[in-house]
Design a protein around this motif. Structure first.
Motif, PDB file in Angstrom:
ATOM      1  N   PRO A 157       0.824  -1.217   0.000  1.00  0.00           N
ATOM      2  CA  PRO A 157       0.000   0.000   0.000  1.00  0.00           C
ATOM      3  C   PRO A 157       0.850   1.256   0.000  1.00  0.00           C
ATOM      4  CG  PRO A 157       0.113  -0.891   2.214  1.00  0.00           C
ATOM      5  CD  PRO A 157       0.843  -1.880   1.322  1.00  0.00           C
ATOM      6  N   VAL A 158       0.321   2.306  -0.587  1.00  0.00           N
ATOM      7  CA  VAL A 158       0.936   3.630  -0.482  1.00  0.00           C
ATOM      8  C   VAL A 158       0.615   4.187   0.901  1.00  0.00           C
ATOM      9  CG1 VAL A 158       0.772   6.019  -1.306  1.00  0.00           C
ATOM     10  CG2 VAL A 158       0.896   4.134  -2.945  1.00  0.00           C
ATOM     11  N   LYS A 159       1.577   4.877   1.491  1.00  0.00           N
ATOM     12  CA  LYS A 159       1.366   5.527   2.783  1.00  0.00           C
ATOM     13  C   LYS A 159       1.043   6.995   2.552  1.00  0.00           C
ATOM     14  CE  LYS A 159       3.673   6.452   7.216  1.00  0.00           C
ATOM     15  NZ  LYS A 159       4.940   6.320   7.974  1.00  0.00           N
ATOM     16  N   TYR A 160       0.014   7.489   3.220  1.00  0.00           N
ATOM     17  CA  TYR A 160      -0.372   8.903   3.090  1.00  0.00           C
ATOM     18  C   TYR A 160      -0.094   9.629   4.392  1.00  0.00           C
ATOM     19  CZ  TYR A 160      -2.902   7.061  -0.931  1.00  0.00           C
ATOM     20  OH  TYR A 160      -3.222   6.429  -2.104  1.00  0.00           O
ATOM     21  N   CYS A 183       7.343   4.927  -1.335  1.00  0.00           N
ATOM     22  CA  CYS A 183       5.963   5.128  -1.809  1.00  0.00           C
ATOM     23  C   CYS A 183       5.128   5.805  -0.730  1.00  0.00           C
ATOM     24  CB  CYS A 183       5.350   3.801  -2.233  1.00  0.00           C
ATOM     25  SG  CYS A 183       6.134   3.079  -3.696  1.00  0.00           S
ATOM     26  N   VAL A 184       5.421   7.067  -0.508  1.00  0.00           N
ATOM     27  CA  VAL A 184       4.717   7.889   0.474  1.00  0.00           C
ATOM     28  C   VAL A 184       4.195   9.121  -0.253  1.00  0.00           C
ATOM     29  CG1 VAL A 184       4.892   9.091   2.680  1.00  0.00           C
ATOM     30  CG2 VAL A 184       6.318   7.077   2.243  1.00  0.00           C
ATOM     31  N   LYS A 185       2.915   9.419  -0.060  1.00  0.00           N
ATOM     32  CA  LYS A 185       2.305  10.539  -0.768  1.00  0.00           C
ATOM     33  C   LYS A 185       1.590  11.472   0.199  1.00  0.00           C
ATOM     34  CE  LYS A 185       0.165   9.617  -4.684  1.00  0.00           C
ATOM     35  NZ  LYS A 185       0.976  10.288  -5.734  1.00  0.00           N
ATOM     36  N   SER A 186       1.313  12.661  -0.279  1.00  0.00           N
ATOM     37  CA  SER A 186       0.577  13.642   0.509  1.00  0.00           C
ATOM     38  C   SER A 186      -0.841  13.149   0.795  1.00  0.00           C
ATOM     39  CB  SER A 186       0.507  14.963  -0.266  1.00  0.00           C
ATOM     40  OG  SER A 186      -0.503  15.813   0.249  1.00  0.00           O
ATOM     41  N   TYR A 191      -7.694   9.751  -1.044  1.00  0.00           N
ATOM     42  CA  TYR A 191      -8.956   9.205  -1.552  1.00  0.00           C
ATOM     43  C   TYR A 191      -8.718   8.064  -2.543  1.00  0.00           C
ATOM     44  CZ  TYR A 191      -8.110  11.709  -5.930  1.00  0.00           C
ATOM     45  OH  TYR A 191      -7.559  12.142  -7.124  1.00  0.00           O
ATOM     46  N   GLU A 192      -7.507   8.004  -3.130  1.00  0.00           N
ATOM     47  CA  GLU A 192      -7.223   6.947  -4.099  1.00  0.00           C
ATOM     48  C   GLU A 192      -7.023   5.577  -3.445  1.00  0.00           C
ATOM     49  OE1 GLU A 192      -3.997   8.055  -6.650  1.00  0.00           O
ATOM     50  OE2 GLU A 192      -5.263   9.439  -7.799  1.00  0.00           O
ATOM     51  N   LYS A 193      -6.689   5.552  -2.161  1.00  0.00           N
ATOM     52  CA  LYS A 193      -6.468   4.282  -1.446  1.00  0.00           C
ATOM     53  C   LYS A 193      -5.587   3.363  -2.299  1.00  0.00           C
ATOM     54  CE  LYS A 193     -10.937   4.605   0.890  1.00  0.00           C
ATOM     55  NZ  LYS A 193     -12.256   3.960   1.121  1.00  0.00           N
ATOM     56  N   GLU A 194      -4.448   3.892  -2.693  1.00  0.00           N
ATOM     57  CA  GLU A 194      -3.611   3.226  -3.698  1.00  0.00           C
ATOM     58  C   GLU A 194      -2.747   2.107  -3.124  1.00  0.00           C
ATOM     59  OE1 GLU A 194      -0.135   4.415  -6.954  1.00  0.00           O
ATOM     60  OE2 GLU A 194      -1.224   5.992  -5.869  1.00  0.00           O
ATOM     61  N   VAL A 195      -2.622   1.052  -3.889  1.00  0.00           N
ATOM     62  CA  VAL A 195      -1.666  -0.022  -3.623  1.00  0.00           C
ATOM     63  C   VAL A 195      -0.856  -0.228  -4.898  1.00  0.00           C
ATOM     64  CG1 VAL A 195      -2.885  -1.236  -1.788  1.00  0.00           C
ATOM     65  CG2 VAL A 195      -3.495  -1.678  -4.158  1.00  0.00           C
ATOM     66  N   ARG A 196       0.386  -0.704  -4.734  1.00  0.00           N
ATOM     67  CA  ARG A 196       1.291  -0.757  -5.882  1.00  0.00           C
ATOM     68  C   ARG A 196       1.980  -2.105  -6.023  1.00  0.00           C
ATOM     69  NH1 ARG A 196       4.191   5.267  -5.735  1.00  0.00           N
ATOM     70  NH2 ARG A 196       2.342   6.354  -6.538  1.00  0.00           N
ATOM     71  N   LEU A 197       2.222  -2.419  -7.284  1.00  0.00           N
ATOM     72  CA  LEU A 197       3.002  -3.596  -7.631  1.00  0.00           C
ATOM     73  C   LEU A 197       4.204  -3.098  -8.425  1.00  0.00           C
ATOM     74  CD1 LEU A 197       2.610  -6.718  -7.334  1.00  0.00           C
ATOM     75  CD2 LEU A 197       1.826  -6.709  -9.695  1.00  0.00           C
ATOM     76  N   VAL A 198       5.406  -3.439  -7.969  1.00  0.00           N
ATOM     77  CA  VAL A 198       6.633  -2.962  -8.613  1.00  0.00           C
ATOM     78  C   VAL A 198       7.353  -4.135  -9.250  1.00  0.00           C
ATOM     79  CG1 VAL A 198       8.786  -1.678  -8.293  1.00  0.00           C
ATOM     80  CG2 VAL A 198       6.804  -1.171  -6.841  1.00  0.00           C
ATOM     81  N   ARG A 199       7.843  -3.934 -10.462  1.00  0.00           N
ATOM     82  CA  ARG A 199       8.589  -4.977 -11.146  1.00  0.00           C
ATOM     83  C   ARG A 199       9.838  -4.383 -11.803  1.00  0.00           C
ATOM     84  NH1 ARG A 199       6.259  -7.671  -8.220  1.00  0.00           N
ATOM     85  NH2 ARG A 199       4.702  -9.310  -8.624  1.00  0.00           N
ATOM     86  N   SER A 200      10.868  -5.196 -11.888  1.00  0.00           N
ATOM     87  CA  SER A 200      12.089  -4.796 -12.576  1.00  0.00           C
ATOM     88  C   SER A 200      11.805  -4.639 -14.066  1.00  0.00           C
ATOM     89  CB  SER A 200      13.172  -5.851 -12.357  1.00  0.00           C
ATOM     90  OG  SER A 200      14.244  -5.651 -13.255  1.00  0.00           O
ATOM     91  N   ALA A 201      12.473  -3.685 -14.681  1.00  0.00           N
ATOM     92  CA  ALA A 201      12.332  -3.498 -16.128  1.00  0.00           C
ATOM     93  C   ALA A 201      12.768  -4.741 -16.893  1.00  0.00           C
ATOM     94  CB  ALA A 201      13.143  -2.285 -16.578  1.00  0.00           C
TER      95      ALA A 201
END
Length: 319
Positions: A157-160, A183-186, A191-201
Motif C-alpha cells: 500500500p501507499v502511505k499517506y 511510496c509515500v504521498k501527501s 482518496y485513491e487508497k492506492e496499492v502498488r506492484l513494482v517490477r524490474s524493467a
C-alpha cells in the motif's frame, strides 16, 4: 557524498499464469480508459516509470545528509517486493534544514526510471474523482482484480501523510531497500487508497512506443486474475460491444455503472455473472444497445426492449 550511486534491483519476480489458493482474496481496482481496458482484457498491462506519474513528488523523500558524511562507495540496492520498513521517517523530528534536501532522492529516482515499472491499483470501488481522472471522464471502465492471484505477489500500500517523509541517507546504504519505503504521498491523494506492484524493467516488455517521453513497458497478465469489469456511464456503444466480446467467453463478470436517479452514486446493471455464460446475458433497457445488432435471439430481445420498454428512452438520456 555519493551522487545517487549505482542502483541494483533485487527480489525480481517472473510470474506465471497459475493462481494461488490463499483463502478469501480481496478485490483490487483500476480505473482505465476504454482502450486500456481492451488491452488488459487481451492480456497486457502497463507498468509505468515513476517520473511518468501525475504527481511530481513521486518517490521523492528528503534525505538527511549530515555535514560530516564522507563519500560512500557502496551501491544502492532496492527490492521490488519487500514491505515498507517501519520507524525510519524523521519528518516529525526537528532538524537543521541545511542538512535536509531531496537532491539524493532526485538522483535515485532518475535511475529508477530506467530500472523499474510500477502498476498502480486502488481499494476504492466508487471514486467519482478517479472515474473522471483516470477512466476517460466516465467513458472508460473500472476493472476488479483478484488479490489472491500470484500475479500480485509483492503488493504494497501507499502511505499517506501530512509531512513529506525525511530519511537518513545511511538507512539506504549496503542493504536491499524496499521500493515501498519511497511510496509515500501527501494526504491530498488519500482518496485513491492506492496499492502498488513494482517490477524490474528486466521482467517487462518494451513495446517500442513512447508515452509522455517514456517507453511503454508491459507485462502479460492472466485473465484468471481479473474478476469483474464495470463499464463507464459515457462509454461509447461500440466500445461496450467490444468489451462484451472480450469477456463473454471468460469467467469475468460484466456490469454497467449507470448514473443513479438519486444521490451522487451509480446503479450497477449486471450484464454477465462471473463464471461461464450458461444462458443469455442480462439485457436491460440501459444495456440493450450492446446486443441490438446481434443476429441471434439476444438481438431480437434487445430490439424489442429498445422499442417497447417504457423506461428505454429515459435511461438512455445522455448524462
Amino acid at each position: 557524498m555519493t551522487g545517487g550511486g549505482n542502483l541494483v534491483l533485487v527480489g525480481v519476480l517472473r510470474v506465471t499464469g497459475m493462481g494461488l489458493d490463499q483463502g478469501v482474496a480481496m478485490g483490487l481496482y483500476k480505473y482505465v480508459t476504454a482502450d486500456t481496458a481492451k488491452r488488459i482484457l487481451k492480456g497486457s498491462i502497463r507498468f509505468t516509470q515513476p517520473r511518468a506519474f501525475n504527481d511530481p513528488f513521486e518517490l521523492l523523500p528528503q534525505f538527511i545528509v549530515p555535514e560530516n558524511t564522507v563519500d560512500h562507495v557502496g551501491r544502492f540496492k532496492f527490492c521490488v517486493i519487500s514491505p515498507r520498513r517501519k520507524g525510519l521517517d524523521r519528518s516529525h523530528t526537528p532538524g537543521d534544514d541545511q542538512f535536509r534536501s531531496d537532491i539524493q532522492a532526485r538522483n535515485i529516482a532518475a535511475n529508477l526510471n530506467s530500472t523499474l515499472g510500477i502498476l498502480c491499483l486502488s481499494r476504492n470501488i466508487d471514486s467519482l474523482l478517479m472515474w473522471g481522472h483516470y477512466a476517460g471522464e466516465y467513458s472508460g471502465a473500472l476493472i476488479e482484480f483478484d488479490e489472491g492471484h500470484e500475479f500480485f505477489t509483492g503488493l504494497n500500500p501507499v502511505k499517506y501523510q501530512k509531512r513529506r517523509p525525511v530519511f537518513n541517507l545511511s538507512d539506504f546504504y549496503d542493504q536491499p531497500v524496499p521500493i515501498s519505503d519511497l511510496c509515500v504521498k501527501s494526504n491530498s491523494w488519500s482518496y485513491e487508497k492506492e496499492v502498488r506492484l513494482v517490477r524490474s524493467a528486466e521482467d517487462l516488455s518494451d513495446t517500442g512506443k513512447l508515452m509522455n517521453g517514456y517507453p511503454v513497458l508491459t507485462m502479460d497478465i492472466p485473465l484468471e486474475c481479473i474478476k469483474s469489469v464495470y463499464i463507464g456511464e459515457r462509454m461509447s456503444v461500440e466500445n461496450q460491444k467490444e468489451l462484451w466480446r472480450l469477456v463473454k467467453d471468460t469467467n469475468i463478470s460484466l456490469s454497467l455503472a449507470a448514473v443513479a436517479n438519486w444521490d451522487y452514486s451509480f446503479r450497477y446493471e449486471l450484464i454477465k455473472y462471473s463464471g461461464p455464460l450458461t444462458s443469455s446475458p442480462i439485457i436491460s433497457p440501459r444495456t440493450a444497445h450492446i446486443f441490438k445488432d446481434d443476429p441471434s435471439q439476444f438481438g431480437e430481445m434487445a430490439r424489442w426492449i429498445i422499442e417497447n420498454h417504457k423506461m428505454s428512452e429515459f435511461v438512455n438520456k445522455t448524462c
